[in-house]
Scaffold this motif. Structure first.
Motif, PDB file in Angstrom:
ATOM      1  N   LEU A 354      11.577 -31.260  11.391  1.00 15.96           N
ATOM      2  CA  LEU A 354      11.297 -31.494   9.973  1.00 15.96           C
ATOM      3  C   LEU A 354      11.611 -32.953   9.670  1.00 15.96           C
ATOM      4  O   LEU A 354      12.766 -33.351   9.542  1.00 15.96           O
ATOM      5  N   ASP A 355      10.564 -33.764   9.568  1.00 16.21           N
ATOM      6  CA  ASP A 355      10.764 -35.191   9.348  1.00 16.21           C
ATOM      7  C   ASP A 355      10.565 -35.545   7.879  1.00 16.21           C
ATOM      8  O   ASP A 355      10.512 -34.675   7.013  1.00 16.21           O
ATOM      9  N   THR A 356      10.427 -36.829   7.599  1.00 15.63           N
ATOM     10  CA  THR A 356      10.320 -37.294   6.215  1.00 15.63           C
ATOM     11  C   THR A 356       9.001 -36.915   5.555  1.00 15.63           C
ATOM     12  O   THR A 356       8.830 -37.115   4.361  1.00 15.63           O
ATOM     13  N   SER A 357       8.051 -36.379   6.322  1.00 16.70           N
ATOM     14  CA  SER A 357       6.798 -35.935   5.705  1.00 16.70           C
ATOM     15  C   SER A 357       7.001 -34.665   4.873  1.00 16.70           C
ATOM     16  O   SER A 357       6.142 -34.304   4.065  1.00 16.70           O
ATOM     17  N   TYR A 358       8.127 -33.975   5.075  1.00 15.13           N
ATOM     18  CA  TYR A 358       8.494 -32.829   4.243  1.00 15.13           C
ATOM     19  C   TYR A 358       9.388 -33.317   3.111  1.00 15.13           C
ATOM     20  O   TYR A 358      10.394 -33.994   3.351  1.00 15.13           O
ATOM     21  N   LYS A 359       9.017 -32.974   1.902  1.00  9.10           N
ATOM     22  CA  LYS A 359       9.810 -33.370   0.748  1.00  9.10           C
ATOM     23  C   LYS A 359      10.846 -32.292   0.441  1.00  9.10           C
ATOM     24  O   LYS A 359      10.518 -31.130   0.292  1.00  9.10           O
ATOM     25  N   SER A 360      12.101 -32.710   0.349  1.00  7.82           N
ATOM     26  CA  SER A 360      13.182 -31.759   0.063  1.00  7.82           C
ATOM     27  C   SER A 360      13.418 -31.696  -1.453  1.00  7.82           C
ATOM     28  O   SER A 360      13.400 -32.731  -2.125  1.00  7.82           O
ATOM     29  N   PRO A 361      13.590 -30.480  -2.014  1.00 11.39           N
ATOM     30  CA  PRO A 361      13.619 -29.193  -1.322  1.00 11.39           C
ATOM     31  C   PRO A 361      12.216 -28.622  -1.108  1.00 11.39           C
ATOM     32  O   PRO A 361      11.301 -28.920  -1.859  1.00 11.39           O
ATOM     33  N   ILE A 362      12.094 -27.787  -0.069  1.00  7.85           N
ATOM     34  CA  ILE A 362      10.869 -27.011   0.134  1.00  7.85           C
ATOM     35  C   ILE A 362      11.034 -25.698  -0.629  1.00  7.85           C
ATOM     36  O   ILE A 362      11.906 -24.893  -0.314  1.00  7.85           O
TER      37      ILE A 362
END
Length: 471
Positions: A354-362
């Motif tokens: 899970l890299d920076t392309s996923y925006k937290s939170p999911i």
């Protein structure tokens, strides 16, 4: 007319007794077909008795010489069965926990109608035009999540609480005063339609598409029922399996597209024909003037456009009607959770980063299903997974195919359950939980009435104030 109904029940692969029973026969007056599936609850000494009492009560009431509306008769049948079960529970201490769930249908093929009453998690489906529609609702926590599109069918089939029911015959007294306890309804049963009544021993083991494939195959009802049972047993056969099929074997009517009229059609009877409209006879004589050909072309264009616009106007009406019955409008998942589920499904190896392309939170509105043999989900920096405000299911759910899930540097927030497993390996490294009711829910299944040997080992979890160094 011979192949109109058939029923079958099977003990399954893991049970030593059968608490299911069914009805598939003509009513005493020979004007309607009785179709019913009953699933007993309460173990060997109770479930079978409750199911048998319900079956006897249904037949006695339906076959009693009396006239009147069908739905009230079905409700009365359920009330009588409930009273008999409650009375028997008081007379035998070993059956104090017995109950049953049931789906009962009365089918009038002559009038193209069916009526039903339902309590519990047995099911009634309608097959029409190669499409299988679930008519009844499951009176259970997991059933509610699935019917409201909070859980996928696969996640619901593997859910650890899938067998917990909210309603049953034998649970409560005086059902006559509880107007919403028994689910009832009626619907057109058109030529070519088919009904499937079944216990959860089928639907927990065989998905909707596989059931549809069997029901739409060209073979007698008896063979279709056998294939349904075989499919459930091949997938594990964890419970008793019962299926009843009823078919309107009258020839299907073919309707061509016609212009709208003032008369309205009954629900489910609208149809769109793929046939082109009949040609309009043109009795014009051939002349040298160009006016006639031009008028002819204009009339053809006009008629063609009229039919086209009519057909376009008809299609949404049919779609909306099917949606009302089907209740299968998928809740739109957000882009982040779709991306996560697709990444897991399409992963070639066993490590998902899970890299920076996923925006937290999911934000999770439907369980993320893990079906890979083993999977490590690892975040470069702490990644938060958070339940949607209306979602009460697990964030991750391990299907029967999965053996282990390892989580590294993720956090769960505002969820009922973070991970739901079926006695599979769940490894945690630098995982944190914020306002989560259950971190890991582990459901252990064992064969009923068998001698079980083994050991449930203590968990080896350690709480740290600082993260473990990530390699």
């Amino acid at each position: 007319m011979a192949d109109q109904f058939f029923g079958i029940t099977d003990t399954g692969k893991q049970r030593s007794n059968n608490e299911d029973t069914f009805i598939a026969q003509w009513a005493a007056k020979n004007d309607m077909i009785i179709a019913c599936v009953i699933d007993g609850v309460g173990g060997y000494s109770g479930g079978e008795v409750a199911a048998a009492l319900a079956r006897e009560s249904f037949l006695n009431r339906i076959n009693k010489a009396a006239s009147g509306d069908v739905i009230p008769m079905l409700i009365e049948s359920f009330n009588l069965a409930n009273e008999r079960i409650l009375k028997d529970k008081q007379q035998a201490d070993e059956r104090r926990n017995m109950a049953c769930v049931a789906t009962l249908a009365m089918v009038d093929i002559e009038k193209n109608q069916f009526y039903y009453a339902h309590v519990g998690d047995t099911r009634l489906y309608l097959l029409r035009d190669q499409s299988l529609v679930k008519i009844t609702q499951d009176h259970s926590f997991v059933g509610y999540l699935e019917d409201s599109q909070r859980l996928t069918e696969e996640a619901a089939m593997a859910h650890p609480k899938r067998n917990e029911i909210n309603k049953a015959l034998g649970f409560e007294s005086d059902l006559a005063s509880k107007t919403d306890y028994i689910e009832t309804g009626q619907s057109p049963f058109l030529p070519g339609d088919m009904l499937l009544l079944c216990s959860d021993g089928l639907t927990d083991m065989v998905n909707k598409q596989d059931i549809t494939d069997i029901l739409t195959a060209s073979m007698p009802l008896k063979e279709k029922c056998k294939l349904l049972v075989n499919a459930a047993n091949q997938n594990g056969g964890r419970d008793n399996i019962t299926a009843v099929l009823v078919q309107n074997d009258k020839a299907s009517s073919q309707h061509e597209a016609t212009m709208p009229s003032s008369s309205s059609k009954s629900k489910g009877e609208e149809a769109i024909s793929s046939k082109e409209p009949d040609e309009v006879p043109m009795n014009f004589k051939r002349k040298t003037s160009v006016a006639i050909p031009v008028l002819t072309i204009l009339m053809i264009v006009f008629l063609g456009s009229t039919v086209w616009f009519y057909l376009q106007g008809q299609k949404p009406r049919v779609i909306v009607e099917q949606t009302k019955v089907d209740s299968l409008i998928k809740k739109q998942r957000n882009a982040q959770e779709v991306k996560l589920q697709q990444a897991i499904d399409q992963l070639k190896g066993h490590i998902l980063l899970l890299d920076t392309s996923y925006k937290s939170p999911i934000v999770i509105s439907e369980a993320i299903n893990i079906s890979k043999d083993s999977l490590l989900i690892k975040a470069k920096r702490e990644m938060v997974l958070q339940s949607d405000s209306a979602y009460t299911g697990p964030i991750f759910i391990l299907s029967a195919k999965a053996k282990s899930l390892q989580l590294d540097s993720v956090a769960f927030r505002d969820c009922q359950t973070a991970v739901a497993s079926r006695n599979q390996t769940v490894g945690l490294k630098n995982v944190r939980f914020y306002n989560c009711k259950t971190a890991v829910q582990n459901y252990i299944e064992v064969p009923e009435k068998k001698y079980i040997n083994g050991k449930i080992m203590p968990l080896t979890l350690k709480a740290d104030s600082l993260p473990v160094k990530i390699n």
